[in-house]
Write a protein that holds these residues in place. Sequence first.
Motif, short mmCIF file in Angstrom:
data_model
loop_
_atom_site.label_atom_id
_atom_site.label_comp_id
_atom_site.label_asym_id
_atom_site.label_seq_id
_atom_site.Cartn_x
_atom_site.Cartn_y
_atom_site.Cartn_z
N GLY A 46 0.83 -1.20 0.00
CA GLY A 46 0.00 0.00 0.00
C GLY A 46 0.86 1.25 0.00
O GLY A 46 2.08 1.18 0.09
N PRO A 47 0.20 2.40 -0.07
CA PRO A 47 0.94 3.67 -0.11
C PRO A 47 1.67 3.94 1.19
O PRO A 47 1.15 3.72 2.28
CB PRO A 47 -0.13 4.72 -0.38
N LEU A 48 2.89 4.40 1.06
CA LEU A 48 3.71 4.77 2.21
C LEU A 48 3.71 6.27 2.44
O LEU A 48 3.92 6.73 3.55
CB LEU A 48 5.16 4.29 2.01
N LEU A 49 3.51 7.01 1.35
CA LEU A 49 3.58 8.47 1.39
C LEU A 49 2.34 9.10 0.76
O LEU A 49 1.76 8.55 -0.17
CB LEU A 49 4.81 8.95 0.62
N VAL A 50 2.00 10.27 1.28
CA VAL A 50 0.98 11.10 0.66
C VAL A 50 1.74 12.26 0.03
O VAL A 50 2.50 12.95 0.69
CB VAL A 50 -0.03 11.64 1.70
N ARG A 51 1.55 12.41 -1.27
CA ARG A 51 2.24 13.46 -2.00
C ARG A 51 1.31 14.67 -2.11
O ARG A 51 0.16 14.54 -2.51
CB ARG A 51 2.62 12.98 -3.40
N GLY A 52 1.83 15.84 -1.74
CA GLY A 52 1.02 17.04 -1.81
C GLY A 52 1.86 18.25 -2.17
O GLY A 52 3.08 18.17 -2.30
N ARG A 53 1.19 19.39 -2.32
CA ARG A 53 1.90 20.61 -2.68
C ARG A 53 2.93 21.01 -1.64
O ARG A 53 3.97 21.55 -1.98
CB ARG A 53 0.91 21.77 -2.85
N GLY A 54 2.66 20.71 -0.39
CA GLY A 54 3.58 21.07 0.68
C GLY A 54 4.67 20.05 0.92
O GLY A 54 5.45 20.17 1.85
#
Length: 117
Positions: A46-54
């Motif tokens: 599953g996903p380990l990271l949430v990618r965002g603008r910040g």
Amino acid sequence: MNSDSRLSTFVAVLESGSFTGAALRLGVSQPAVSQCIRDLESEAGGPLLVRGRGGVSLTPLGEVFARYARRILALYGEMDEALAQGAPLPQKTELELSGGITAEVTVDEGKIQIALK
């Protein structure tokens, strides 16, 4: 000297706060960092990271993964120090992890093997 480049890449992303920052720090391309993280996420389930603008933040699965990644990289560092000092490495070390899990770390012909029990 000894390490796991995939774990080092993951931690570099966390410490730099971005894939681009990790790529610059490691001297690799940003797509290579992205592929490495995708591979780790696939293996982790599953996903380990949430990618965002910040920047990036850890998912709950990523928090667990990061804790173990840092511990494993620290073990590599300890091994490098011991080798540099000429101290013999133990052939087998057991580490107590959370949740009743034990990691058995063995050294065979200069290669580290980690088995979770």
